[in-house]
Structures are given as C-alpha cells and as structure tokens.
Design a protein around this motif. Structure first.
Motif, PDB file in Angstrom:
ATOM      1  N   GLN A 233       9.614 -10.689  -3.294  1.00 30.53           N
ATOM      2  CA  GLN A 233      10.318 -11.618  -2.400  1.00 30.53           C
ATOM      3  C   GLN A 233      11.359 -12.446  -3.138  1.00 30.53           C
ATOM      4  O   GLN A 233      12.392 -12.811  -2.561  1.00 30.53           O
ATOM      5  N   SER A 234      11.113 -12.686  -4.416  1.00 31.56           N
ATOM      6  CA  SER A 234      12.053 -13.498  -5.193  1.00 31.56           C
ATOM      7  C   SER A 234      13.207 -12.683  -5.783  1.00 31.56           C
ATOM      8  O   SER A 234      14.186 -13.239  -6.278  1.00 31.56           O
ATOM      9  N   ASP A 235      13.071 -11.337  -5.758  1.00 32.83           N
ATOM     10  CA  ASP A 235      14.119 -10.480  -6.306  1.00 32.83           C
ATOM     11  C   ASP A 235      14.038  -9.113  -5.625  1.00 32.83           C
ATOM     12  O   ASP A 235      13.219  -8.269  -5.983  1.00 32.83           O
ATOM     13  N   LYS A 236      14.910  -8.876  -4.657  1.00 29.26           N
ATOM     14  CA  LYS A 236      14.853  -7.662  -3.856  1.00 29.26           C
ATOM     15  C   LYS A 236      15.157  -6.396  -4.651  1.00 29.26           C
ATOM     16  O   LYS A 236      14.905  -5.280  -4.180  1.00 29.26           O
ATOM     17  N   THR A 237      15.694  -6.548  -5.862  1.00 28.89           N
ATOM     18  CA  THR A 237      15.987  -5.361  -6.664  1.00 28.89           C
ATOM     19  C   THR A 237      14.728  -4.815  -7.345  1.00 28.89           C
ATOM     20  O   THR A 237      14.732  -3.686  -7.850  1.00 28.89           O
ATOM     21  N   LYS A 238      13.676  -5.615  -7.358  1.00 23.19           N
ATOM     22  CA  LYS A 238      12.407  -5.181  -7.975  1.00 23.19           C
ATOM     23  C   LYS A 238      11.564  -4.469  -6.920  1.00 23.19           C
ATOM     24  O   LYS A 238      10.968  -5.106  -6.057  1.00 23.19           O
ATOM     25  N   LEU A 239      11.554  -3.142  -7.009  1.00 22.92           N
ATOM     26  CA  LEU A 239      10.841  -2.316  -6.031  1.00 22.92           C
ATOM     27  C   LEU A 239       9.537  -1.784  -6.622  1.00 22.92           C
ATOM     28  O   LEU A 239       9.486  -1.374  -7.782  1.00 22.92           O
ATOM     29  N   TYR A 240       8.503  -1.744  -5.792  1.00 24.69           N
ATOM     30  CA  TYR A 240       7.189  -1.283  -6.234  1.00 24.69           C
ATOM     31  C   TYR A 240       6.536  -0.438  -5.145  1.00 24.69           C
ATOM     32  O   TYR A 240       7.009  -0.357  -4.003  1.00 24.69           O
ATOM     33  N   ALA A 241       5.421   0.161  -5.504  1.00 27.15           N
ATOM     34  CA  ALA A 241       4.559   0.835  -4.528  1.00 27.15           C
ATOM     35  C   ALA A 241       3.302  -0.012  -4.382  1.00 27.15           C
ATOM     36  O   ALA A 241       2.809  -0.556  -5.357  1.00 27.15           O
ATOM     37  N   MET A 242       2.813  -0.143  -3.155  1.00 27.51           N
ATOM     38  CA  MET A 242       1.586  -0.909  -2.917  1.00 27.51           C
ATOM     39  C   MET A 242       0.577  -0.032  -2.178  1.00 27.51           C
ATOM     40  O   MET A 242       0.863   0.498  -1.103  1.00 27.51           O
ATOM     41  N   LYS A 243      -0.589   0.112  -2.773  1.00 27.30           N
ATOM     42  CA  LYS A 243      -1.688   0.823  -2.119  1.00 27.30           C
ATOM     43  C   LYS A 243      -2.571  -0.205  -1.423  1.00 27.30           C
ATOM     44  O   LYS A 243      -2.913  -1.238  -2.006  1.00 27.30           O
ATOM     45  N   VAL A 244      -2.949   0.105  -0.198  1.00 32.77           N
ATOM     46  CA  VAL A 244      -3.789  -0.798   0.593  1.00 32.77           C
ATOM     47  C   VAL A 244      -5.015  -0.033   1.072  1.00 32.77           C
ATOM     48  O   VAL A 244      -4.904   1.071   1.608  1.00 32.77           O
ATOM     49  N   GLU A 245      -6.172  -0.613   0.867  1.00 32.55           N
ATOM     50  CA  GLU A 245      -7.430   0.022   1.283  1.00 32.55           C
ATOM     51  C   GLU A 245      -8.244  -0.945   2.130  1.00 32.55           C
ATOM     52  O   GLU A 245      -8.472  -2.088   1.734  1.00 32.55           O
ATOM     53  N   LYS A 246      -8.661  -0.500   3.279  1.00 30.77           N
ATOM     54  CA  LYS A 246      -9.447  -1.346   4.174  1.00 30.77           C
ATOM     55  C   LYS A 246     -10.842  -1.558   3.617  1.00 30.77           C
ATOM     56  O   LYS A 246     -11.466  -0.644   3.089  1.00 30.77           O
ATOM     57  N   LYS A 247     -11.350  -2.787   3.711  1.00 29.55           N
ATOM     58  CA  LYS A 247     -12.712  -3.075   3.278  1.00 29.55           C
ATOM     59  C   LYS A 247     -13.699  -2.443   4.258  1.00 29.55           C
ATOM     60  O   LYS A 247     -13.495  -2.458   5.462  1.00 29.55           O
ATOM     61  N   LYS A 248     -14.770  -1.897   3.706  1.00 30.55           N
ATOM     62  CA  LYS A 248     -15.816  -1.312   4.551  1.00 30.55           C
ATOM     63  C   LYS A 248     -17.169  -1.824   4.067  1.00 30.55           C
ATOM     64  O   LYS A 248     -17.464  -1.759   2.874  1.00 30.55           O
ATOM     65  N   GLU A 249     -17.959  -2.333   4.996  1.00 23.23           N
ATOM     66  CA  GLU A 249     -19.243  -2.939   4.648  1.00 23.23           C
ATOM     67  C   GLU A 249     -20.180  -1.952   3.969  1.00 23.23           C
ATOM     68  O   GLU A 249     -20.937  -2.303   3.074  1.00 23.23           O
ATOM     69  N   GLU A 250     -20.132  -0.684   4.423  1.00 15.39           N
ATOM     70  CA  GLU A 250     -21.080   0.289   3.900  1.00 15.39           C
ATOM     71  C   GLU A 250     -20.698   0.802   2.517  1.00 15.39           C
ATOM     72  O   GLU A 250     -21.465   1.505   1.872  1.00 15.39           O
ATOM     73  N   ARG A 251     -19.481   0.457   2.040  1.00 16.91           N
ATOM     74  CA  ARG A 251     -19.045   0.913   0.731  1.00 16.91           C
ATOM     75  C   ARG A 251     -19.227  -0.210  -0.283  1.00 16.91           C
ATOM     76  O   ARG A 251     -18.695  -1.301  -0.112  1.00 16.91           O
ATOM     77  N   LYS A 252     -19.950   0.088  -1.341  1.00 13.87           N
ATOM     78  CA  LYS A 252     -20.243  -0.930  -2.348  1.00 13.87           C
ATOM     79  C   LYS A 252     -18.995  -1.351  -3.102  1.00 13.87           C
ATOM     80  O   LYS A 252     -18.743  -2.543  -3.314  1.00 13.87           O
ATOM     81  N   ASP A 253     -18.219  -0.364  -3.553  1.00 10.26           N
ATOM     82  CA  ASP A 253     -17.028  -0.661  -4.357  1.00 10.26           C
ATOM     83  C   ASP A 253     -15.766  -0.127  -3.696  1.00 10.26           C
ATOM     84  O   ASP A 253     -15.797   0.880  -2.976  1.00 10.26           O
ATOM     85  N   SER A 254     -14.663  -0.779  -3.959  1.00  8.49           N
ATOM     86  CA  SER A 254     -13.372  -0.303  -3.490  1.00  8.49           C
ATOM     87  C   SER A 254     -12.988   0.961  -4.256  1.00  8.49           C
ATOM     88  O   SER A 254     -13.250   1.092  -5.456  1.00  8.49           O
ATOM     89  N   LYS A 255     -12.364   1.914  -3.557  1.00  6.60           N
ATOM     90  CA  LYS A 255     -11.867   3.102  -4.232  1.00  6.60           C
ATOM     91  C   LYS A 255     -10.748   2.740  -5.202  1.00  6.60           C
ATOM     92  O   LYS A 255     -10.535   3.418  -6.208  1.00  6.60           O
TER      93      LYS A 255
END
Length: 496
Positions: A233-255
């Motif tokens: 947000q502070s510098d639009k020239t800095k581009l990245y990839a963001m992985k998003v994973e939904k939380k699931k109660e039955e899963r102990k750890d995030s993938k």
C-alpha cells in the motif's frame, strides 16, 4: 426429523424394487410422510427447512448404481429432500486406464460445474482437464457436453429421462470410449476434500506484520486456498504473491505452516535459489496468509504458448536440470514434494526470468525423523499428487521417498520435450520393448542418455540415496549430443 430421515430411507429401499405399489404400501407411504411432516411442524419447522442444503450435499462411498426405475417414489422423496442423484462413470488412470462408478447426491439448484468440482476435488484431478458426457442409465446414448455452454446450468435444467436422475461419464484420461472397460474400486478416502476458498475483491487491504497489502487480482486457486497478486500500500511498485488459506476447525495445523517451514529452511541453499522468498505472514479470524516473492508464468503455461506445445530440446533439458536442483535442495532438508508437475514450477521475473522456481508444498512430507534417519515406511500410503505425473509406487499406495520425486520429475521432463501424451498413460509399458523406442521418438540424439536416467531411477529403492550428479551429467551429455548447451537461451527468453 429422525422420523423423516427414516422415512426417506424407506423410500430408497422401496425404490430399489420395480414391483408396483400395492394399495397398502401406497397408503403406508402417504401416512408416514404426513406424520413425519406433522412431527416436523410441531417442532416449529417446516418442510422448506429441509431445502437449506449446501450445493454439494455429499458424495456416497457406495459404488453401486442407484435405482432409476420409476418416478413413483421420486415425487414423494422430493417433498422431503430437494435432491438430484447423479450417477457418474469415472474414467481415471492408475497402472492403466480404468473405470469406476459412483453416485453423487446433491441439490437440484447446483450447477453442472459444481457437481464436476465435487467429483474432481474428491479425486484430486483438475476439473478443467476432463471431458463430460451425458448418457442413459446403461451408459449408452452418450453425448458430449460443452462445459462452456452448459456448465452454468442448474442440474434441474438438464434434460433427463427419469425425474431427479442424471447420468454422466467424467473422463480425465480423454480416451473414452475408445478403450475396453475395466471396472476397479477407487479409494475415495485417499483423495483430499475440496477446500472452501477465501475470496477477496480487488482493492481489499490485508494488514500484516511488515506492511499493508492491497489485492490486485486473483492468480489462481488450489487445494490450499487461493493466490492473489498484491502490492504494498505504501509503494505500488512492490508487487507480491499472497497465499490465503481458510481456517478449518477440524485441521490441527495450517497447510501454509509446512510451506513456511520449508521456504525458511532452503532459502539460502544456492545463489539463485529455486525457492521464493518470504515477505510477510500472519493470520486473521477466518484465514491464514503468506506474502511471498512474485514469480512469472508456470512451465505449463510457457509450454502451452509454444507453437507446437513443446519446448526445444535445449530448453527442456536446461529447465529440467533446474527443476531437479530444486528437488535435490528439498531432499537435503528431509522433505519430499509429492506433487511435482509443470504447474508447480515457474520462471522468475525481470533479471530472474531464467531462474526456475518450485511452488506449492501443501502435501510435502518429512521423510526423515528428528535424528535425520529415514522413517520406516508405512504398510500402505494414501495416493498423493497428480495422476499424470505420480510415480508407480504412488499408484500402488506404497510409501514414497526421494526416488519417487525423481520419477515424477522424469515424467514432467518428458512432458516438456515430447508431444507424446501417451507417455503418461503407459508408465509401466514404456520401460521396455517397442513402446520404449516410441517413447523417445524424435529425440534420437538424447535417447541413450534419457534411457539411462530412467533405468537409474527405476533401480532406486525406498532406502536408496539418489546420485543427482549422475543425472545432471547425463542431461549435459544429452544436450551436447543435440548440438546445444544447457546454458543456451530458453525459448521464452528468445521471445522477449
């Protein structure tokens, strides 16, 4: 509610029979339904409450086809449960092309694509790579469906010879119906469940520990969740990839936890690392996220852009060398990837466009214990990976080790330098005889070295230590024999 469920089961049992209803049976069914609905009404509910089902209700583990005999029960069942039964013949590959029948019970309002996604997620096969046929209950009168035109249609809108009954053939091998049918059981339990993705609109801001990131667009979706292109947000020239994973109660750890652990371990393995760098990470109330280095197109996309859908031999072998380096670095730290394929490798951007990066460690596994000793293999291991590139041991539910990653690497190397799709459909047969000769058709200058690599990988066992240097040397010789060098410009560099 229990009474209504029991009534529905009775209906299903009655439906299995083609015998006509007697007057007593008809009265019994009518009385049971009325009483069940009355009980429901007394509890403060109504029959409409039964319709609040998810689009894909469940997938049955029974492979017996459901009866499609008569509408005499369907009209009663539909009052109680707003469903449609999809019978599916599933065409897949494991040690040869085989068929399995299964049944899917879902909402009438679900679309054909939703039904297809449910089947594909259970089978860990990409929905976009299959063909779909509508057919009668005997799997005849087949008609291929154009998913672009029909995919968004609700199941209730698709013509059917029987009420609430649809029959499909879902072909992931793209060979139906030109091969003999062999039915085989398929272990649904070995397949991963479809993930519910977290979706963000463009412009949405996510705050991390090191900055705020603005969603630009969705890049893709997979078993872990979704990947977005974002900028600082502070510098639009800095581009990245963001992985998003939904939380699931039955899963102990995030993938993503596994991915982060691996990326931190191997970050400094080489000067030009084959692993993306971590920028930021965090968790919110409903999801986890990982911000990382943005890379370019996948090897699958780059190959598909070529005029003949194949890399030149120097590019194919040079890229394969980098792909194997990434696998070697991963193995050094005691992990196997288990899902090597062209879509999980990508080229870099700008001055890194020649570097190949390995992606997606969602189903990676630690194959050594805390003392860095190879774990004792399990008696049976569930299928993990992508059918087309999975090792023979994976198809046989045998425990995987580094040599299996190398076998998958070999298949994806062939996929990049040959147009012969049959390579991935005759994994055992291509080891010998005429089919082996055809395997390297058009690659005569590299046939001997590529054959030696396959023989070497096949000679490895679970406890074997892979000699990566031996493979690198054979790749170098193969490229030299073709009058080229592994350092030649890649095909996509020439296009720039």
């Amino acid at each position: 509610m229990a009474r209504l469920i029991d009534f529905t089961l009775q209906c299903k049992i009655l439906e299995e029979s083609d015998k006509p209803f007697s007057a007593e049976t008809a009265k019994l069914v009518s009385d049971e339904l009325n009483q069940a609905l009355l009980d429901l009404h007394k509890r403060g509910s109504s029959s409409s409450s039964l319709r609040s089902r998810t689009p894909i209700a469940r997938i049955s583990e029974s492979f017996e086809p459901l009866a499609t005999s008569s509408s005499r029960i369907s009209s009663i069942m539909d009052v109680a449960v707003d469903t449609v039964i999809c019978r599916v013949m599933f065409v897949f590959y494991t040690n040869g092309i085989q068929y399995t029948k299964c049944s899917l019970e879902t909402s009438q309002a679900a679309t054909l694509k939703e039904m297809l996604r449910a089947i594909s997620a259970k089978a860990r096969r990409p929905a976009q790579l299959c063909r779909v046929f509508s057919c009668d209950k005997l799997w005849g009168k087949r008609k291929e469906i154009d998913l672009h035109e029909t995919g968004k249609k609700r199941l209730m809108e698709i013509p059917s010879t029987k009420p609430n009954r649809l029959n499909f053939i879902v072909d992931y091998v793209n060979k139906f119906p030109f091969i003999p049918i062999r039915f085989s059981p398929l272990e649904w339990s070995s397949m991963s469940e479809e993930e519910e993705d977290v979706h963000f609109p463009a412009g949405h801001v996510i705050e991390g520990g090191h900055g705020k990131y603005v969603i630009e667009k969705l890049l893709g979706e997979g078993g872990f969740g979704a990947v977005y292109k974002v900028y600082d947000q502070s510098d639009k020239t800095k581009l990245y990839a963001m992985k998003v994973e939904k939380k699931k109660e039955e899963r102990k750890d995030s993938k993503l936890k596994m991915e982060i652990a691996i990326l931190k371990l191997v970050a400094n393995e080489r000067k030009d690392s084959h692993f993306t760098s971590i920028v930021d990470r965090g968790k919110k109330d409903t999801y986890f996220f990982l911000v990382m280095q943005l890379v370019g197109k996948s090897l699958a996309d780059l190959k598909n852009k070529r005029p003949d859908k194949v890399f030149s031999l120097p590019t194919g072998l040079g890229v394969s060398c980098q792909c194997l380096e990434a696998v070697e670095d991963l193995h050094k730290h005691g992990f196997i990837h288990r899902d090597l394929k062209p879509a999980n490798y990508a080229c870099g951007l700008a001055d890194k466009k020649r570097v190949v990066y390995i992606l997606d460690f969602g189903i990676a596994r630690k194959y050594v214990n805390k003392d860095n000793v190879l774990k004792t293999p399990r008696e049976k291991a569930r299928f993990k990976g992508t059918v087309k590139f999975a090792s023979l041991a994976c198809h046989r539910n045998i425990e995987l080790s580094p040599k299996d990653d190398c076998e998958s690497w070999y298949y994806l190397m062939l996929d990049r330098i040959t147009q012969r799709e049959a390579v991935m459909q005759c994994k055992e047969d291509c080891r010998r005889g005429e089919k082996r000769a055809k395997l390297f058709d058009g690659l005569k200058s590299a046939e001997m070295e590529l054959g030696k690599i396959m023989d070497y990988i096949d000679s490895q066992q679970y406890y074997s230590k892979v000699d990566y240097t031996f493979i690198y040397e054979l790749l170098k010789v193969a490229c030299t024999n073709a009058g080229a060098s592994l350092d030649d410009k890649y095909d996509w560099e020439k296009d720039d």
